[in-house]
Design an enzyme around this catalytic site. Structure first.
Site, PDB file in Angstrom:
ATOM      1  N   CYS A 225      54.941 -32.152  47.932  1.00 19.04           N
ATOM      2  CA  CYS A 225      53.816 -33.073  47.831  1.00 19.04           C
ATOM      3  C   CYS A 225      54.272 -34.491  47.555  1.00 19.04           C
ATOM      4  O   CYS A 225      55.372 -34.724  47.098  1.00 19.04           O
ATOM      5  CB  CYS A 225      52.891 -32.638  46.698  1.00 19.04           C
TER       6      CYS A 225
ATOM      7  N   CYS B 197      53.015 -30.138  52.154  1.00 20.88           N
ATOM      8  CA  CYS B 197      51.623 -29.896  51.799  1.00 20.88           C
ATOM      9  C   CYS B 197      50.714 -30.350  52.943  1.00 20.88           C
ATOM     10  O   CYS B 197      50.949 -31.383  53.559  1.00 20.88           O
ATOM     11  CB  CYS B 197      51.319 -30.702  50.546  1.00 20.88           C
TER      12      CYS B 197
ATOM     13  N   CYS C  13      48.456 -33.753  51.547  1.00 20.79           N
ATOM     14  CA  CYS C  13      48.998 -35.112  51.415  1.00 20.79           C
ATOM     15  C   CYS C  13      50.028 -35.441  52.492  1.00 20.79           C
ATOM     16  O   CYS C  13      50.465 -36.578  52.589  1.00 20.79           O
ATOM     17  CB  CYS C  13      49.577 -35.317  50.019  1.00 20.79           C
TER      18      CYS C  13
ATOM     19  N   CYS D 114      49.042 -36.827  45.682  1.00 16.05           N
ATOM     20  CA  CYS D 114      48.355 -35.679  46.286  1.00 16.05           C
ATOM     21  C   CYS D 114      47.102 -35.268  45.524  1.00 16.05           C
ATOM     22  O   CYS D 114      47.117 -35.166  44.303  1.00 16.05           O
ATOM     23  CB  CYS D 114      49.306 -34.491  46.348  1.00 16.05           C
TER      24      CYS D 114
HETATM   25 ZN   LIG Z   1      50.105 -32.316  48.460  1.00 13.50          ZN
END
Ligand SMILES: [Zn+2]
Length: 78
Positions: A32, A63, A66, A36
């Protein structure tokens, strides 16, 4: 930037740190960005990476929320 500062950036979802570092969550194997919007991981489960390549090599994946792929973007061959 030390680890404490990075942790704080994550906990505050400080998006001004976006692009400066990325982090992985050991339990989910997700990478991330600091800003995020996803649920905050436990501090002990956070691991820092300098680059996506490094993280991916260790079995982490970006992720979906994000999209940390945008960070440290060099040249993507694909
Ligand atoms: Zn994330």
């Amino acid at each position: 930037m030390n680890e404490q500062e990075k942790l704080q950036a994550i906990q505050n979802r400080n998006s001004s740190y976006d692009g400066k570092f990325i982090f992985g969550v050991k339990t989910t194997k997700i990478i991330c960005r600091p800003g995020c919007p996803a649920r905050l991981p436990l501090e002990k489960n956070i691991v820092f990476f300098g680059t996506m390549e490094e993280a991916i090599e260790k079995g982490y994946r970006p992720c979906k929320r994000c999209k940390p792929k945008l960070v440290n973007q060099s040249q993507e061959g694909k």
